[in-house]
Design a protein around this motif. Structure first.
Motif, short mmCIF file in Angstrom:
data_model
loop_
_atom_site.label_atom_id
_atom_site.label_comp_id
_atom_site.label_asym_id
_atom_site.label_seq_id
_atom_site.Cartn_x
_atom_site.Cartn_y
_atom_site.Cartn_z
N LEU A 180 0.77 -1.30 -0.01
CA LEU A 180 0.02 -0.17 0.11
C LEU A 180 0.95 1.36 -0.09
CD1 LEU A 180 -2.69 1.24 0.07
CD2 LEU A 180 -2.71 1.10 2.41
N LEU A 181 1.92 1.17 0.79
CA LEU A 181 2.95 2.46 0.82
C LEU A 181 3.40 2.54 -0.45
CD1 LEU A 181 4.50 4.59 2.35
CD2 LEU A 181 6.17 2.94 3.08
N GLY A 182 3.89 1.53 -1.06
CA GLY A 182 4.54 1.66 -2.47
C GLY A 182 3.58 2.08 -3.60
N ALA A 183 2.43 1.76 -3.32
CA ALA A 183 1.45 2.06 -4.40
C ALA A 183 1.23 3.81 -4.14
CB ALA A 183 0.10 1.43 -4.25
N MET A 184 0.95 4.17 -3.03
CA MET A 184 0.79 5.57 -3.01
C MET A 184 2.15 6.36 -3.26
SD MET A 184 -0.94 5.45 0.89
CE MET A 184 -1.42 7.37 0.90
N ILE A 185 3.41 5.86 -3.02
CA ILE A 185 4.38 6.51 -3.50
C ILE A 185 4.51 6.69 -5.08
CG2 ILE A 185 6.98 6.64 -3.80
CD1 ILE A 185 6.88 5.00 -1.08
N GLY A 186 4.05 5.52 -5.67
CA GLY A 186 4.23 5.21 -7.30
C GLY A 186 3.26 6.43 -7.82
N ALA A 187 2.08 6.48 -7.09
CA ALA A 187 0.88 7.52 -7.73
C ALA A 187 1.32 8.80 -7.25
CB ALA A 187 -0.34 7.30 -6.84
N VAL A 188 2.21 9.24 -6.35
CA VAL A 188 2.76 10.75 -6.21
C VAL A 188 3.78 10.89 -7.22
CG1 VAL A 188 4.10 12.08 -4.80
CG2 VAL A 188 2.48 10.69 -3.84
N LEU A 189 4.59 9.97 -7.82
CA LEU A 189 5.61 10.25 -8.78
C LEU A 189 4.93 10.21 -10.13
CD1 LEU A 189 8.10 7.36 -7.61
CD2 LEU A 189 8.52 9.92 -7.35
N VAL A 190 3.86 9.68 -10.30
CA VAL A 190 3.02 9.75 -11.67
C VAL A 190 2.61 11.29 -11.64
CG1 VAL A 190 0.94 9.39 -12.89
CG2 VAL A 190 2.11 7.74 -11.69
N TRP A 191 2.01 11.80 -10.58
CA TRP A 191 1.69 13.27 -10.41
C TRP A 191 2.88 14.29 -10.69
CZ3 TRP A 191 2.64 16.45 -5.73
CH2 TRP A 191 2.13 17.82 -5.95
N ILE A 192 3.85 14.00 -10.06
CA ILE A 192 5.12 14.66 -10.45
C ILE A 192 5.64 14.68 -11.83
CG2 ILE A 192 7.71 14.94 -9.75
CD1 ILE A 192 6.98 14.04 -6.93
N THR A 193 5.71 13.69 -12.23
CA THR A 193 6.08 13.52 -13.69
C THR A 193 4.98 14.23 -14.66
OG1 THR A 193 6.91 11.29 -13.10
CG2 THR A 193 6.62 11.75 -15.49
N TYR A 194 4.01 14.11 -14.48
CA TYR A 194 2.90 14.92 -15.28
C TYR A 194 2.26 15.97 -14.70
CZ TYR A 194 3.00 10.71 -18.75
OH TYR A 194 3.42 9.93 -19.47
N TYR A 195 3.17 16.69 -13.97
CA TYR A 195 2.56 17.86 -13.23
C TYR A 195 1.92 18.86 -14.27
CZ TYR A 195 2.30 21.85 -10.09
OH TYR A 195 1.81 23.17 -9.59
N GLY A 196 2.72 19.40 -15.05
CA GLY A 196 2.12 20.41 -16.19
C GLY A 196 1.19 19.74 -16.83
N GLN A 197 0.80 18.62 -17.00
CA GLN A 197 -0.21 18.13 -17.94
C GLN A 197 -1.52 17.73 -16.96
OE1 GLN A 197 2.96 16.88 -18.41
NE2 GLN A 197 3.11 17.44 -20.45
N PHE A 198 -1.16 17.78 -15.80
CA PHE A 198 -2.35 17.68 -14.82
C PHE A 198 -2.94 18.88 -14.73
CE2 PHE A 198 -0.98 13.44 -12.85
CZ PHE A 198 -2.11 13.20 -12.65
N ARG A 199 -2.29 19.97 -14.60
CA ARG A 199 -2.67 21.51 -14.53
C ARG A 199 -3.26 22.01 -15.46
NH1 ARG A 199 -1.91 23.74 -10.02
NH2 ARG A 199 -2.82 25.75 -10.63
N ALA A 200 -2.77 21.62 -16.80
CA ALA A 200 -3.36 21.83 -18.15
C ALA A 200 -4.69 21.30 -18.24
CB ALA A 200 -2.34 21.70 -19.29
N HIS A 201 -4.46 20.01 -18.18
CA HIS A 201 -5.74 19.26 -18.39
C HIS A 201 -7.10 19.63 -17.34
CE1 HIS A 201 -7.91 15.74 -19.93
NE2 HIS A 201 -8.55 15.48 -18.43
N LEU A 202 -6.77 20.08 -16.16
CA LEU A 202 -7.72 20.34 -15.15
C LEU A 202 -8.25 21.75 -15.00
CD1 LEU A 202 -6.59 18.05 -12.21
CD2 LEU A 202 -8.52 17.69 -13.54
N THR A 203 -7.51 22.55 -15.96
CA THR A 203 -7.80 24.03 -16.21
C THR A 203 -8.46 24.21 -17.51
OG1 THR A 203 -5.68 24.67 -16.59
CG2 THR A 203 -6.44 24.91 -14.42
N ASP A 204 -8.47 23.27 -18.41
CA ASP A 204 -9.05 23.25 -19.74
C ASP A 204 -10.46 23.41 -19.58
OD1 ASP A 204 -10.12 22.75 -22.45
OD2 ASP A 204 -8.67 21.41 -22.61
#
Length: 263
Positions: free
Chosen positions: A93-117
């Protein structure tokens, strides 16, 4: 195998699994991604390679369970000590949460662009009372990057789908013959399992998105609920029990089938 081996192997291995698996979902979802709209084949093979990478990385350390359903199946089969099960599950469970945070960091710009579209925002239905996004029932526009959701919301069918797919996964793992005398996969076993995950995704993944792993869904869903994402919508907690309960039941059934038919 020591407790530190289990913790390190399962935490890092599961983090890599979720980073690469969630990463392919992000790559296909975001318009500002070079893999945008690559489709279901890309997702199925991406998750297969994610399993392969995490399993190769951790197989010599913790046995590369990376999945509570696999751990439960192995415990019922006798390949894993029940006393080690809580540590396996917590590490995963800890590893899964860490992995999800790393996805957010990797795609940070895409997250913000997508969610403000404006088009993305306009496509999200507004529901009365959706104040706390951690408990809001409606799935948000990027929840699919973190966790699964059904195409047709039918609890009985969705649960059955996850159980059936997980039985296939865990039973094939248990019958590889590579776990005798230990509680993990060998190198060839990791490759077989990765190809199996691709096959499950292509054949059985259509109805629910094939969680087949409780922490693969729960860990990233928790992260989605906590991340400071604008306009992220709800985390669909009303559905969240199904990709947890289904795989756990499936793993237990697979362990029972193994003991009855193959032991």
């Amino acid at each position: 195998m020591s407790s530190s081996d289990i913790f390190i192997g399962e935490t890092i291995g599961t983090a890599v699994l979720i980073l690469l698996g969630g990463g392919v979902c992000a790559a296909v979802t975001f318009k500002r991604s070079k893999a945008y709209n690559a489709g279901w084949l890309a997702i199925a093979f991406g998750w297969g390679f994610a399993v392969l990478s995490g399993a190769y990385l951790s197989s010599g350390v913790s046995g590369a369970h990376l999945n509570p359903a696999v751990t439960i199946g192995l415990a019922i089969q006798g390949g894993t000590k029940w006393s080690n099960v809580p540590l396996y599950l917590a590490s995963q469970l800890l590893g899964a949460m860490i992995g999800a945070v790393l996805v957010w960091i990797t795609y940070y710009g895409q997250f913000r662009a997508h969610l403000t579209d404006p088009e993305v925002i306009a496509a999200q239905p507004v529901e009365e009372g959706m104040v706390d996004q951690r408990t809001a029932p409606k799935a948000g526009p990027v929840l699919g990057i973190f966790s699964t959701g059904p195409e047709i919301r039918n609890a009985a069918q969705n649960l059955a789908t996850e159980i059936i797919a997980t039985v296939v996964l865990v039973l094939v793992i248990l019958t590889q013959g590579l776990n005798a005398g230990g509680d993990g996969l060998g190198v060839l076993g990791a490759l077989i399992t990765a190809l199996l995950v691709v096959g499950i995704g292509l054949s059985l993944g259509g109805p629910t998105g094939y969680a087949i792993n409780p922490v693969r869904d729960l860990g990233p869903r928790i992260v989605h609920s906590l991340l400071p994402l604008p306009n992220k919508g709800g985390s669909d907690w009303a559905y969240a029990w199904i990709p947890v309960a289904g795989p756990l039941i499936g793993g237990a059934i697979a362990g029972g089938i193994y003991n009855l038919a193959f032991a």
